[in-house]
Design a protein around this motif. Structure first.
Motif, PDB file in Angstrom:
ATOM      1  N   LYS A 162      -4.882   9.215  -8.971  1.00  0.00           N
ATOM      2  CA  LYS A 162      -3.555   9.564  -8.467  1.00  0.00           C
ATOM      3  C   LYS A 162      -3.413   9.235  -6.992  1.00  0.00           C
ATOM      4  CE  LYS A 162      -2.313  13.065 -11.729  1.00  0.00           C
ATOM      5  NZ  LYS A 162      -1.610  14.308 -11.889  1.00  0.00           N
ATOM      6  N   VAL A 163      -4.471   9.484  -6.236  1.00  0.00           N
ATOM      7  CA  VAL A 163      -4.466   9.160  -4.808  1.00  0.00           C
ATOM      8  C   VAL A 163      -5.834   8.609  -4.427  1.00  0.00           C
ATOM      9  CG1 VAL A 163      -2.744  10.895  -4.135  1.00  0.00           C
ATOM     10  CG2 VAL A 163      -5.162  11.503  -4.140  1.00  0.00           C
ATOM     11  N   LYS A 164      -5.827   7.753  -3.422  1.00  0.00           N
ATOM     12  CA  LYS A 164      -7.091   7.276  -2.855  1.00  0.00           C
ATOM     13  C   LYS A 164      -7.509   8.290  -1.799  1.00  0.00           C
ATOM     14  CE  LYS A 164      -5.493   2.525  -3.273  1.00  0.00           C
ATOM     15  NZ  LYS A 164      -5.092   1.349  -2.499  1.00  0.00           N
ATOM     16  N   VAL A 165      -8.805   8.391  -1.558  1.00  0.00           N
ATOM     17  CA  VAL A 165      -9.313   9.354  -0.579  1.00  0.00           C
ATOM     18  C   VAL A 165     -10.269   8.638   0.366  1.00  0.00           C
ATOM     19  CG1 VAL A 165     -10.587  11.502  -0.234  1.00  0.00           C
ATOM     20  CG2 VAL A 165      -9.115  11.241  -2.241  1.00  0.00           C
ATOM     21  N   ASP A 166     -10.085   8.878   1.657  1.00  0.00           N
ATOM     22  CA  ASP A 166     -10.969   8.349   2.685  1.00  0.00           C
ATOM     23  C   ASP A 166     -11.324   9.509   3.609  1.00  0.00           C
ATOM     24  OD1 ASP A 166     -12.435   6.619   4.231  1.00  0.00           O
ATOM     25  OD2 ASP A 166     -10.714   5.610   5.124  1.00  0.00           O
ATOM     26  N   VAL A 167     -12.563   9.593   4.030  1.00  0.00           N
ATOM     27  CA  VAL A 167     -13.033  10.712   4.845  1.00  0.00           C
ATOM     28  C   VAL A 167     -13.403  10.234   6.234  1.00  0.00           C
ATOM     29  CG1 VAL A 167     -14.828  12.471   5.080  1.00  0.00           C
ATOM     30  CG2 VAL A 167     -13.892  11.949   2.826  1.00  0.00           C
ATOM     31  N   LYS A 168     -12.973  10.974   7.226  1.00  0.00           N
ATOM     32  CA  LYS A 168     -13.324  10.698   8.610  1.00  0.00           C
ATOM     33  C   LYS A 168     -13.789  11.997   9.253  1.00  0.00           C
ATOM     34  CE  LYS A 168     -11.816   6.477   8.349  1.00  0.00           C
ATOM     35  NZ  LYS A 168     -12.742   5.389   8.214  1.00  0.00           N
ATOM     36  N   VAL A 169     -14.890  11.918   9.994  1.00  0.00           N
ATOM     37  CA  VAL A 169     -15.367  13.050  10.783  1.00  0.00           C
ATOM     38  C   VAL A 169     -15.433  12.567  12.219  1.00  0.00           C
ATOM     39  CG1 VAL A 169     -17.273  14.652  11.214  1.00  0.00           C
ATOM     40  CG2 VAL A 169     -16.695  14.012   8.861  1.00  0.00           C
ATOM     41  N   ALA A 170     -14.810  13.311  13.109  1.00  0.00           N
ATOM     42  CA  ALA A 170     -14.785  12.947  14.523  1.00  0.00           C
ATOM     43  C   ALA A 170     -15.286  14.124  15.350  1.00  0.00           C
ATOM     44  CB  ALA A 170     -13.367  12.563  14.934  1.00  0.00           C
ATOM     45  N   VAL A 171     -15.573  13.857  16.611  1.00  0.00           N
ATOM     46  CA  VAL A 171     -16.081  14.880  17.518  1.00  0.00           C
ATOM     47  C   VAL A 171     -15.171  14.962  18.728  1.00  0.00           C
ATOM     48  CG1 VAL A 171     -18.040  15.563  18.965  1.00  0.00           C
ATOM     49  CG2 VAL A 171     -18.455  14.429  16.780  1.00  0.00           C
ATOM     50  N   GLU A 218       0.851  -1.189   0.000  1.00  0.00           N
ATOM     51  CA  GLU A 218       0.000   0.000   0.000  1.00  0.00           C
ATOM     52  C   GLU A 218       0.884   1.235   0.000  1.00  0.00           C
ATOM     53  OE1 GLU A 218      -2.817   0.062   3.156  1.00  0.00           O
ATOM     54  OE2 GLU A 218      -3.439  -2.003   2.844  1.00  0.00           O
ATOM     55  N   GLY A 219       0.336   2.328  -0.498  1.00  0.00           N
ATOM     56  CA  GLY A 219       1.055   3.596  -0.447  1.00  0.00           C
ATOM     57  C   GLY A 219       1.000   4.181   0.955  1.00  0.00           C
ATOM     58  N   ARG A 220       1.555   5.352   1.076  1.00  0.00           N
ATOM     59  CA  ARG A 220       1.526   6.031   2.377  1.00  0.00           C
ATOM     60  C   ARG A 220       0.103   6.404   2.746  1.00  0.00           C
ATOM     61  NH1 ARG A 220       5.528  10.799   0.970  1.00  0.00           N
ATOM     62  NH2 ARG A 220       4.063  10.770  -0.740  1.00  0.00           N
ATOM     63  N   ARG A 221      -0.134   6.487   4.026  1.00  0.00           N
ATOM     64  CA  ARG A 221      -1.413   6.966   4.549  1.00  0.00           C
ATOM     65  C   ARG A 221      -1.159   8.365   5.093  1.00  0.00           C
ATOM     66  NH1 ARG A 221      -5.365   3.436   5.046  1.00  0.00           N
ATOM     67  NH2 ARG A 221      -6.240   4.269   6.979  1.00  0.00           N
ATOM     68  N   LEU A 248      -8.821  12.382   4.880  1.00  0.00           N
ATOM     69  CA  LEU A 248      -9.321  13.709   5.230  1.00  0.00           C
ATOM     70  C   LEU A 248     -10.002  13.615   6.588  1.00  0.00           C
ATOM     71  CD1 LEU A 248     -10.970  14.651   1.823  1.00  0.00           C
ATOM     72  CD2 LEU A 248      -8.797  15.499   2.720  1.00  0.00           C
ATOM     73  N   LEU A 249      -9.550  14.426   7.542  1.00  0.00           N
ATOM     74  CA  LEU A 249     -10.126  14.403   8.885  1.00  0.00           C
ATOM     75  C   LEU A 249     -10.664  15.769   9.254  1.00  0.00           C
ATOM     76  CD1 LEU A 249     -10.660  13.092  11.666  1.00  0.00           C
ATOM     77  CD2 LEU A 249      -8.338  13.791  12.307  1.00  0.00           C
ATOM     78  N   TYR A 250     -11.956  15.800   9.570  1.00  0.00           N
ATOM     79  CA  TYR A 250     -12.585  17.011  10.095  1.00  0.00           C
ATOM     80  C   TYR A 250     -13.024  16.698  11.521  1.00  0.00           C
ATOM     81  CZ  TYR A 250     -15.684  20.916  10.885  1.00  0.00           C
ATOM     82  OH  TYR A 250     -16.264  22.035  11.410  1.00  0.00           O
ATOM     83  N   VAL A 251     -12.698  17.588  12.452  1.00  0.00           N
ATOM     84  CA  VAL A 251     -13.073  17.394  13.849  1.00  0.00           C
ATOM     85  C   VAL A 251     -14.126  18.424  14.228  1.00  0.00           C
ATOM     86  CG1 VAL A 251     -12.276  17.236  16.225  1.00  0.00           C
ATOM     87  CG2 VAL A 251     -10.760  16.516  14.371  1.00  0.00           C
ATOM     88  N   ARG A 252     -15.321  17.922  14.529  1.00  0.00           N
ATOM     89  CA  ARG A 252     -16.405  18.784  14.994  1.00  0.00           C
ATOM     90  C   ARG A 252     -16.233  19.049  16.483  1.00  0.00           C
ATOM     91  NH1 ARG A 252     -22.211  17.049  14.086  1.00  0.00           N
ATOM     92  NH2 ARG A 252     -21.618  16.008  15.947  1.00  0.00           N
ATOM     93  N   PRO A 253     -16.616  20.240  16.937  1.00  0.00           N
ATOM     94  CA  PRO A 253     -16.550  20.496  18.378  1.00  0.00           C
ATOM     95  C   PRO A 253     -17.569  19.640  19.123  1.00  0.00           C
ATOM     96  CG  PRO A 253     -17.490  22.386  17.219  1.00  0.00           C
ATOM     97  CD  PRO A 253     -17.067  21.392  16.178  1.00  0.00           C
ATOM     98  N   THR A 254     -17.276  19.360  20.369  1.00  0.00           N
ATOM     99  CA  THR A 254     -18.191  18.603  21.218  1.00  0.00           C
ATOM    100  C   THR A 254     -19.470  19.410  21.415  1.00  0.00           C
ATOM    101  OG1 THR A 254     -16.313  17.640  22.355  1.00  0.00           O
ATOM    102  CG2 THR A 254     -18.441  17.456  23.444  1.00  0.00           C
ATOM    103  N   PRO A 255     -20.641  18.791  21.225  1.00  0.00           N
ATOM    104  CA  PRO A 255     -21.884  19.535  21.422  1.00  0.00           C
ATOM    105  C   PRO A 255     -22.026  19.983  22.875  1.00  0.00           C
ATOM    106  CG  PRO A 255     -22.330  17.290  20.644  1.00  0.00           C
ATOM    107  CD  PRO A 255     -20.865  17.420  20.817  1.00  0.00           C
TER     108      PRO A 255
END
Length: 171
Positions: free
Chosen positions: A107-116, A5-8, A46-53
């Motif tokens: 060219k690159v694989k993309v995976d999305v993660k959203v965390a809180v 696998e390529g780099r993460r 791709l990581l987006y971090v939502r603020p804690t509600p």
């Protein structure tokens, strides 16, 4: 890193132009599409971090209607937070898709993660959880005093992430 696998590459994205600039720079200068089996394409996480509600009410909960309004306000805030997350992630995915369209090959694989949670600790935790080989972040370019008062997510991650951290300075 598994040689098959390529780099993460974990790219932390948020509402700011700095994270968009960091993603663009990463796609143009750092992430590679690989070369067949010898060098497979990298994966952009791709990581987006939502603020804690909020967990408390700003309204008087002792009144019977207080709970109703508190729940509605909390739901509205959470809905807005989700909408912002969706918009940021959508924009980042579109940038990656544009990058991948060149020459019609992936060219690159993309995976999305959203965390809180708190962005600093969540980003460092996700580095470990997702097995990132490198963390790419934008820098807001805060001066010494503002950084001392507010703290800096990038400074924290440089000190605490269990992988190399690449900071893309804002122009």
């Amino acid at each position: 890193m598994d040689p098959a696998e390529g780099r993460r590459i974990l790219v932390a994205v948020d509402e700011g132009d700095e994270s968009v600039q960091a993603l663009r720079w990463c796609l143009a200068n750092f992430a590679t599409r690989g070369d067949g089996e010898l060098a497979p394409p990298d994966t952009i996480l791709l990581l987006y971090v939502r603020p804690t509600p909020p967990t408390y009410s700003v309204l008087d909960a002792s009144a019977p209607l207080g709970y109703l309004f508190a729940n509605e306000a909390t739901a509205a805030i959470d809905g807005y937070s989700r909408a912002v997350a969706d918009a940021v992630v959508d924009k980042a995915q579109k940038l990656c898709a544009l990058h991948n369209k060149e020459n019609g090959e992936v060219k690159v694989k993309v995976d999305v993660k959203v965390a809180v949670g708190d962005a600093r600790s969540v980003i460092c935790d996700m580095v470990d959880k997702l097995g990132a080989d490198v963390l790419v972040m934008g820098s807001h370019g805060y001066g010494f005093f503002k950084r001392a008062l507010l703290g800096s997510v990038s400074d924290y991650c440089v000190s605490n992430a269990n992988c190399p951290v690449l900071i893309v300075k804002s122009k």
